[in-house]
Design a protein around this motif. Structure first.
Motif, PDB file in Angstrom:
ATOM      1  N   VAL A 388       0.840  -1.204   0.000  1.00 11.13           N
ATOM      2  CA  VAL A 388       0.000   0.000   0.000  1.00 11.13           C
ATOM      3  C   VAL A 388       0.875   1.255   0.000  1.00 11.13           C
ATOM      4  O   VAL A 388       2.056   1.212   0.359  1.00 11.13           O
ATOM      5  N   CYS A 389       0.256   2.353  -0.409  1.00  7.70           N
ATOM      6  CA  CYS A 389       0.904   3.657  -0.250  1.00  7.70           C
ATOM      7  C   CYS A 389      -0.143   4.679   0.158  1.00  7.70           C
ATOM      8  O   CYS A 389      -1.339   4.502  -0.114  1.00  7.70           O
ATOM      9  N   MET A 397      -1.006  -9.584  -4.060  1.00  9.57           N
ATOM     10  CA  MET A 397      -0.669 -10.776  -4.835  1.00  9.57           C
ATOM     11  C   MET A 397      -0.939 -12.000  -3.981  1.00  9.57           C
ATOM     12  O   MET A 397      -0.503 -12.059  -2.820  1.00  9.57           O
ATOM     13  N   THR A 398      -1.673 -12.941  -4.543  1.00 10.60           N
ATOM     14  CA  THR A 398      -2.024 -14.166  -3.829  1.00 10.60           C
ATOM     15  C   THR A 398      -1.853 -15.360  -4.762  1.00 10.60           C
ATOM     16  O   THR A 398      -1.837 -15.211  -5.986  1.00 10.60           O
ATOM     17  N   MET A 399      -1.761 -16.545  -4.197  1.00  9.55           N
ATOM     18  CA  MET A 399      -1.766 -17.773  -4.978  1.00  9.55           C
ATOM     19  C   MET A 399      -3.184 -18.328  -4.974  1.00  9.55           C
ATOM     20  O   MET A 399      -3.810 -18.502  -3.929  1.00  9.55           O
ATOM     21  N   ASN A 400      -3.699 -18.578  -6.170  1.00 11.95           N
ATOM     22  CA  ASN A 400      -5.084 -19.051  -6.308  1.00 11.95           C
ATOM     23  C   ASN A 400      -5.093 -20.229  -7.275  1.00 11.95           C
ATOM     24  O   ASN A 400      -4.876 -20.067  -8.470  1.00 11.95           O
ATOM     25  N   GLY A 401      -5.306 -21.412  -6.741  1.00 12.87           N
ATOM     26  CA  GLY A 401      -5.327 -22.608  -7.572  1.00 12.87           C
ATOM     27  C   GLY A 401      -4.002 -22.880  -8.255  1.00 12.87           C
ATOM     28  O   GLY A 401      -3.971 -23.369  -9.393  1.00 12.87           O
ATOM     29  N   GLY A 402      -2.903 -22.547  -7.567  1.00 16.95           N
ATOM     30  CA  GLY A 402      -1.584 -22.794  -8.123  1.00 16.95           C
ATOM     31  C   GLY A 402      -1.088 -21.709  -9.059  1.00 16.95           C
ATOM     32  O   GLY A 402       0.003 -21.827  -9.608  1.00 16.95           O
ATOM     33  N   MET A 404      -0.597 -17.348  -9.622  1.00 14.10           N
ATOM     34  CA  MET A 404      -0.568 -16.075  -8.925  1.00 14.10           C
ATOM     35  C   MET A 404      -1.676 -15.172  -9.448  1.00 14.10           C
ATOM     36  O   MET A 404      -1.885 -15.064 -10.653  1.00 14.10           O
ATOM     37  N   GLU A 405      -2.383 -14.536  -8.524  1.00 13.20           N
ATOM     38  CA  GLU A 405      -3.419 -13.577  -8.862  1.00 13.20           C
ATOM     39  C   GLU A 405      -2.965 -12.196  -8.392  1.00 13.20           C
ATOM     40  O   GLU A 405      -2.432 -12.058  -7.289  1.00 13.20           O
ATOM     41  N   VAL A 406      -3.165 -11.178  -9.227  1.00 17.97           N
ATOM     42  CA  VAL A 406      -2.743  -9.827  -8.893  1.00 17.97           C
ATOM     43  C   VAL A 406      -3.963  -8.915  -8.894  1.00 17.97           C
ATOM     44  O   VAL A 406      -4.709  -8.851  -9.880  1.00 17.97           O
ATOM     45  N   LEU A 407      -4.167  -8.226  -7.774  1.00 21.87           N
ATOM     46  CA  LEU A 407      -5.281  -7.298  -7.639  1.00 21.87           C
ATOM     47  C   LEU A 407      -4.738  -5.886  -7.449  1.00 21.87           C
ATOM     48  O   LEU A 407      -3.807  -5.671  -6.659  1.00 21.87           O
ATOM     49  N   SER A 408      -5.309  -4.950  -8.164  1.00 21.95           N
ATOM     50  CA  SER A 408      -4.995  -3.534  -7.990  1.00 21.95           C
ATOM     51  C   SER A 408      -6.221  -2.844  -7.427  1.00 21.95           C
ATOM     52  O   SER A 408      -7.286  -2.852  -8.052  1.00 21.95           O
ATOM     53  N   SER A 409      -6.087  -2.296  -6.217  1.00 22.57           N
ATOM     54  CA  SER A 409      -7.219  -1.673  -5.508  1.00 22.57           C
ATOM     55  C   SER A 409      -8.412  -2.617  -5.451  1.00 22.57           C
ATOM     56  O   SER A 409      -9.561  -2.217  -5.638  1.00 22.57           O
ATOM     57  N   ARG A 448       7.113  -1.415  -6.836  1.00 23.59           N
ATOM     58  CA  ARG A 448       6.907  -0.115  -7.488  1.00 23.59           C
ATOM     59  C   ARG A 448       5.846  -0.286  -8.561  1.00 23.59           C
ATOM     60  O   ARG A 448       5.963  -1.131  -9.447  1.00 23.59           O
ATOM     61  N   TYR A 449       4.808   0.523  -8.449  1.00 24.92           N
ATOM     62  CA  TYR A 449       3.679   0.449  -9.382  1.00 24.92           C
ATOM     63  C   TYR A 449       3.213   1.869  -9.633  1.00 24.92           C
ATOM     64  O   TYR A 449       3.068   2.664  -8.713  1.00 24.92           O
TER      65      TYR A 449
END
Length: 457
Positions: A388-389, A397-402, A404-409, A448-449
């Protein structure tokens, strides 16, 4: 290089696609080649409701393109011996105490976003002006001496309050509007004028013949040829000419407004390697890459530094309420581009890249990142977490069913892996890079994003 008619057709098709995808209300594009404007293209309206057209003299916001103006002014003052880029910021701004840092933040660190500041909550004009009793007074706050003095105190207090700096000054790039706010105060105090806005008007804009440009908040609202500003919030279209909305308390990071005609004159300065305001040495300093900004893109002083079709290309983008903007220039080819839009969230930098590709004889359509092999499994697992900032961005970032899943906000995004530690997130027609950072023990402490460092929590 002459612009091809085929390129024009392809470029306009790309712009129309962008405008549809982002519901852009109006856009102006200008191309300067070999010292002369060669294309001026206008799309949509400066006022959609009244169907009013855009022309060379329509006023738009520049947002963060302002940062190139700020660094230009700093370098111009440095040439005169009034500012030392290697001096501590506290030498010019005593209210900045350099708190909690082992080494001083230097002026040049502010110019390339390496001041060791974590992103902070945006400090905007209206709350401070209300507190001071200046809101609604009819005074243009860009030209208010008391407001400028109060703003720098507020910004310095916020930066000094960071008890755990982002590394050492000069170590990490993290986009800092407050850092550029401090630069505007250095210009104010060392430039011999009472406000940043006055200095820019007298010493940058007037010498360049940019007569319809400035930092004032009020002039556009009284100008019959100023663009209406559009932004969708909660599904509703915000319509205003009020540049106070979401504006920074200090002007150097995003307060400039301008027109296509004036920005053509600004581009000519860079195509002439800084003449008449910068010496050749100052121009080289402004366009040298000092920090890694994005994959394959560096950052100089108020300008990005990249390569396109084998040519060095420099530029900057900007985004505020009702503002999407970009400049791009290639002195080697003698070409420059400006894109101005009166709608939030439109990828003006991508449009500028397409126009520059056209100038360089290429297909005027930005490329997508190449698909690469996934990161090593161990790196994917280590990267999982929440980042967060204080400006409001959040990555998880999470592992979902093997996988990686990336969520922004909180919103899942499709993405492409790049080299280990870098990936690109997809959003409509653009890709945003994300890079992970590890400490000396090999633990990931930030990503960094959007140019900002987001701390792991």
């Amino acid at each position: 290089m002459p612009l091809s008619f085929t390129g024009l057709s392809l470029f306009e098709a790309y712009v129309e696609k962008v405008m549809r995808a982002y519901d852009a209300c109006g856009m102006a594009v200008a191309i300067v080649d070999q010292g002369q404007p060669v294309q001026e293209l206008f799309y949509g309206f400066r006022d959609r409701e009244q169907k009013l057209p855009i022309n060379q003299d329509t006023i738009f916001g520049l947002a963060s393109v302002t940062k190139s103006f700020t660094c230009l002014a700093i370098l111009h003052l440095a040439q005169q011996g009034k500012i030392d880029l290697d001096a501590p910021v506290s030498q010019y701004i005593p209210s900045f105490h350099n708190s909690h840092r082992e080494k001083p933040v230097l002026v040049r660190h502010l110019m390339n976003h390496t001041g060791s500041f974590w992103p902070v909550k945006r400090k905007t004009v209206e709350p401070l002006a209300r507190k001071m009793g200046l809101w609604g007074s009819g005074m243009d706050l860009a030209y208010s001496i008391p407001f400028s003095q109060a703003a720098v105190q507020k910004v310095c207090a916020g930066l000094d309050a960071q008890t755990m700096p982002l590394g050492m000054p000069g170590e990490y790039f993290s986009y800092s509007n407050d850092g550029f706010g401090l630069l505007s105060d250095i210009i104010r105090t060392q430039g011999g004028e009472d406000t940043y806005a006055n200095y820019m008007k007298k010493h940058v804009l007037q010498p360049l013949g940019m007569s319809r440009s400035g930092c004032g908040f009020l002039p556009p609202s009284g100008d019959s040829n100023a663009a209406v500003l559009y932004e969708k919030r909660d599904g509703r279209l915000l319509i205003t000419r009020d540049y106070h909305d979401n504006a920074f308390v200090m002007m150097g990071g995003g307060a400039m407004k301008s027109t296509i005609r004036d920005m053509e004159r600004y581009l000519l300065l860079f195509l002439r390697h800084g003449d008449p305001l910068l010496s050749p040495d100052s121009f080289r300093r402004m366009t040298a890459p000092y920090a890694s900004y994005r994959p394959g893109i560096g950052y100089g002083y108020g300008l990005s530094v990249s390569e396109l079709a084998g040519h060095p290309v420099y530029g900057h983008g900007g985004s505020l309420t009702g503002v999407s903007s970009a400049i791009s220039f290639c002195p080697d080819a003698g070409s420059g581009v400006v894109v101005l839009c009166n709608t939030s969230g439109v990828p003006a930098t991508s449009v500028a890249e397409a126009a520059m590709l056209w100038c360089l004889g290429q297909n005027p359509s930005p490329s997508s990142p190449k698909a690469c092999s996934p990161w090593p499994w161990s790196l994917q697992q280590k990267a999982c977490g929440r980042y967060v900032c204080a400006e409001g961005s959040e990555i998880e970032m999470t592992m979902n069913g093997g996988e990686m899943e990336v969520l922004s906000s909180g919103i899942p995004h499709s993405y492409r892996f790049s080299e280990p530690g870098i990936l690109f997130l997809r959003s409509k027609m653009t890709w945003s890079d994300l890079t992970v950072f590890s400490d000396s023990a090999g633990e990931i402490f930030a990503v960094r994003y959007g140019g900002r460092m987001l701390a792991r929590v």
